[in-house]
Write a protein that holds these residues in place. Structure first.
Motif, mmCIF file in Angstrom:
data_model
loop_
_atom_site.group_PDB
_atom_site.id
_atom_site.type_symbol
_atom_site.label_atom_id
_atom_site.label_comp_id
_atom_site.label_asym_id
_atom_site.label_seq_id
_atom_site.Cartn_x
_atom_site.Cartn_y
_atom_site.Cartn_z
ATOM 1 N N GLY A 46 7.229 11.418 -7.864
ATOM 2 C CA GLY A 46 8.033 11.307 -6.654
ATOM 3 C C GLY A 46 7.747 10.075 -5.817
ATOM 4 N N SER A 47 7.054 9.080 -6.381
ATOM 5 C CA SER A 47 6.702 7.904 -5.589
ATOM 6 C C SER A 47 7.536 6.671 -5.926
ATOM 7 C CB SER A 47 5.213 7.578 -5.748
ATOM 8 O OG SER A 47 4.912 7.291 -7.092
ATOM 9 N N ARG A 89 -6.173 3.451 0.580
ATOM 10 C CA ARG A 89 -7.023 2.773 1.555
ATOM 11 C C ARG A 89 -7.460 1.426 1.003
ATOM 12 N NH1 ARG A 89 -11.285 7.237 1.684
ATOM 13 N NH2 ARG A 89 -10.470 7.337 -0.414
ATOM 14 N N ASP A 90 -7.379 0.414 1.848
ATOM 15 C CA ASP A 90 -7.789 -0.929 1.460
ATOM 16 C C ASP A 90 -9.285 -0.941 1.166
ATOM 17 O OD1 ASP A 90 -7.369 -3.722 1.013
ATOM 18 O OD2 ASP A 90 -8.271 -4.115 2.966
ATOM 19 N N GLY A 91 -9.665 -1.554 0.044
ATOM 20 C CA GLY A 91 -11.063 -1.643 -0.351
ATOM 21 C C GLY A 91 -11.556 -0.436 -1.124
ATOM 22 N N ILE A 92 -10.793 0.637 -1.114
ATOM 23 C CA ILE A 92 -11.152 1.849 -1.852
ATOM 24 C C ILE A 92 -10.245 1.987 -3.076
ATOM 25 C CG2 ILE A 92 -11.347 4.376 -1.758
ATOM 26 C CD1 ILE A 92 -13.363 2.948 0.076
ATOM 27 N N ASP A 93 -8.937 2.003 -2.831
ATOM 28 C CA ASP A 93 -7.979 2.129 -3.927
ATOM 29 C C ASP A 93 -7.687 0.760 -4.542
ATOM 30 O OD1 ASP A 93 -7.341 5.044 -3.681
ATOM 31 O OD2 ASP A 93 -6.807 4.371 -1.660
ATOM 32 N N TYR A 94 -7.479 -0.218 -3.705
ATOM 33 C CA TYR A 94 -7.258 -1.625 -4.076
ATOM 34 C C TYR A 94 -7.730 -2.486 -2.919
ATOM 35 C CZ TYR A 94 -4.027 -0.553 -7.945
ATOM 36 O OH TYR A 94 -3.482 -0.110 -9.119
ATOM 37 N N HIS A 95 -7.930 -3.763 -3.214
ATOM 38 C CA HIS A 95 -8.043 -4.766 -2.163
ATOM 39 C C HIS A 95 -6.613 -5.297 -2.017
ATOM 40 C CE1 HIS A 95 -12.401 -4.717 -2.235
ATOM 41 N NE2 HIS A 95 -12.363 -4.836 -3.550
ATOM 42 N N MET A 126 0.839 -1.187 0.000
ATOM 43 C CA MET A 126 0.000 0.000 0.000
ATOM 44 C C MET A 126 0.882 1.247 0.000
ATOM 45 S SD MET A 126 -3.017 0.988 2.757
ATOM 46 C CE MET A 126 -3.512 -0.724 2.865
ATOM 47 N N ARG A 127 0.548 2.221 -0.851
ATOM 48 C CA ARG A 127 1.274 3.490 -0.883
ATOM 49 C C ARG A 127 0.641 4.470 0.099
ATOM 50 N NH1 ARG A 127 1.094 3.728 -7.409
ATOM 51 N NH2 ARG A 127 2.715 2.193 -7.811
ATOM 52 N N ALA A 128 1.393 5.497 0.446
ATOM 53 C CA ALA A 128 0.893 6.522 1.356
ATOM 54 C C ALA A 128 -0.410 7.101 0.812
ATOM 55 C CB ALA A 128 1.929 7.628 1.523
ATOM 56 N N GLY A 129 -1.411 7.196 1.668
ATOM 57 C CA GLY A 129 -2.696 7.778 1.287
ATOM 58 C C GLY A 129 -3.693 6.790 0.706
#
Length: 191
Positions: free
Chosen positions: A138-139, A48-54, A43-46
């Motif tokens: 920058g990530s 959320r599980d289930g929102i951005d990815y599972h 998971m990257r900063a910011g």
């Protein structure tokens, strides 16, 4: 769009081409439901599980894969990604546009299975511009960026492929200006 049956819309493109930004804009439409992919990447900063990815462990992802829970899946840059199957079936049955953001390998799987939809490829204006965009994010470190650029070169070539006599993508859009690209995709969905 048929009132009783929705439409699948697949959007692909190299990392940094703008596909996620296009999808983010399309998700604002009330008739669009967006697929939340599963991944084994960190998971990257910011996010959320289930929102951005599972976010799944590799073991859990592989178990679900064995149970045929994914519409498509792919390995990208060492991580597993997949599109859960059931949300699409439910959205299409309700007459919604089901938006899926996937990589080229996932698109091939959908095309090989004969899954109907609108397949759109978002391309950067050039590899140099793509590299600049990835640097500005920058990530990722330089090695990761160069790996993504190599993958992008392969994806750009694949966008011109055919599967079973049909183009892999129905439309390829060069993203020079994000707002213009979003407007062009919207005009494809809602002429």
């Amino acid at each position: 769009m048929n009132a009783s049956r929705g439409k699948l819309v697949v959007i692909s493109g190299p990392s940094g081409a703008g596909k996620t930004s296009v999808c983010r804009a399309l998700k604002q439409h009330p008739d669009v439901e967006f697929s939340v992919s599963a991944t084994t990447r960190a998971m990257r900063a910011g996010e959320r599980d289930g929102i951005d990815y599972h976010f799944l462990s590799r073991e859990d992802f592989q178990r679900r894969l064995g149970e045929n829970q994914f519409l498509e899946w792919a390995t990208y840059n060492g991580n597993l990604y997949g599109t859960p199957r059931w949300p699409m079936d439910q959205a299409l049955a309700r007459g919604k546009t089901f938006l899926v953001e996937i990589e080229v390998n996932g698109t091939r799987q959908l095309r090989e299975r004969g899954i109907e939809g609108l397949y759109v490829f978002i391309a950067p204006p050039s590899i140099d511009e793509l590299r600049r965009r990835l640097l500005n994010r920058g990530s990722n470190d330089i090695a990761e960026i160069e790996q993504r650029v190599r993958i992008a070169e392969d994806e750009l070539a694949a966008a011109r492929e055919t599967v079973s006599g049909r183009p892999l993508y129905d439309v390829t859009l060069e993203n020079r200006d994000l707002d213009e690209t979003i407007a062009r995709v919207r005009s494809l969905l809602w002429p």
